[in-house]
Design a protein around this motif. Structure first.
Motif, PDB file in Angstrom:
ATOM      1  N   THR A  20       1.011  -1.173  -0.101  1.00  0.00           N
ATOM      2  CA  THR A  20       0.048   0.057   0.060  1.00  0.00           C
ATOM      3  C   THR A  20       0.821   1.106  -0.111  1.00  0.00           C
ATOM      4  O   THR A  20       1.751   1.203   0.984  1.00  0.00           O
ATOM      5  N   ILE A  21       0.534   2.087  -0.800  1.00  0.00           N
ATOM      6  CA  ILE A  21       1.637   3.317  -0.982  1.00  0.00           C
ATOM      7  C   ILE A  21       0.680   4.453  -0.739  1.00  0.00           C
ATOM      8  O   ILE A  21      -0.566   4.650  -1.047  1.00  0.00           O
ATOM      9  N   ILE A  22       1.042   5.241   0.172  1.00  0.00           N
ATOM     10  CA  ILE A  22       0.508   6.662   0.522  1.00  0.00           C
ATOM     11  C   ILE A  22       0.939   7.818  -0.239  1.00  0.00           C
ATOM     12  O   ILE A  22       2.209   7.963  -0.104  1.00  0.00           O
ATOM     13  N   ALA A  23       0.205   8.542  -0.928  1.00  0.00           N
ATOM     14  CA  ALA A  23       0.720   9.556  -1.699  1.00  0.00           C
ATOM     15  C   ALA A  23       0.896  10.683  -0.860  1.00  0.00           C
ATOM     16  O   ALA A  23       0.130  11.786  -0.897  1.00  0.00           O
ATOM     17  N   ASN A  24       1.896  10.838   0.178  1.00  0.00           N
ATOM     18  CA  ASN A  24       2.016  11.881   1.021  1.00  0.00           C
ATOM     19  C   ASN A  24       3.192  12.844   0.632  1.00  0.00           C
ATOM     20  O   ASN A  24       3.780  13.746   1.218  1.00  0.00           O
ATOM     21  N   ARG A  25       3.607  12.634  -0.687  1.00  0.00           N
ATOM     22  CA  ARG A  25       4.748  13.310  -1.171  1.00  0.00           C
ATOM     23  C   ARG A  25       6.039  13.147  -0.753  1.00  0.00           C
ATOM     24  O   ARG A  25       7.114  13.853  -1.176  1.00  0.00           O
ATOM     25  N   GLU A  26       6.109  12.103   0.187  1.00  0.00           N
ATOM     26  CA  GLU A  26       7.700  11.338   0.367  1.00  0.00           C
ATOM     27  C   GLU A  26       8.405  10.977  -0.874  1.00  0.00           C
ATOM     28  O   GLU A  26       9.486  10.994  -1.236  1.00  0.00           O
TER      29      GLU A  26
END
Length: 106
Positions: free
Chosen positions: A67-73
């Motif tokens: 699961t990838i969180i698109a949090n700008r990291e």
């Protein structure tokens, strides 16, 4: 003919040759997340390197899905790379006949 979405109406399911390579929840307002397939060794490496962004696949086989969180990291290029990696893994797993049909050839 319309088919009922396999994970409910709030999840977009992207497939190639009838196999899922990307899942995106539509009910996410605060934080976009998506699931992609990944080879097991790379999955562990990504989870260790990006511990707040790459997690074991939610409701998926955690050995093969993240699961990838698109949090700008991760920048857009890296997010695209993860999606393309998932697509490639699924494409490689398809029977030759289906691959040829998808590629539009012989």
């Amino acid at each position: 003919m319309w088919k009922k979405p396999p994970f409910g109406p709030d999840t977009l399911v992207f497939k190639i040759g009838g196999k899922i390579f990307l899942l995106v929840g539509l009910d996410q307002i605060d934080e976009l997340r998506f699931n992609v397939k990944c080879n097991p060794e790379r999955a562990i490496e990504l989870r260790e390197k990006y511990e707040h962004t790459v997690l074991p696949g939610y409701h998926m086989n955690k050995k093969h899905w993240n699961t990838i969180i698109a949090n700008r990291e991760l920048d857009d290029k890296k997010l695209e790379e993860l999606i393309l990696h998932s697509y490639s893994l699924i494409m490689e797993s398809l029977p030759t006949k289906i691959k040829q049909e998808i590629k539009g050839g012989s």
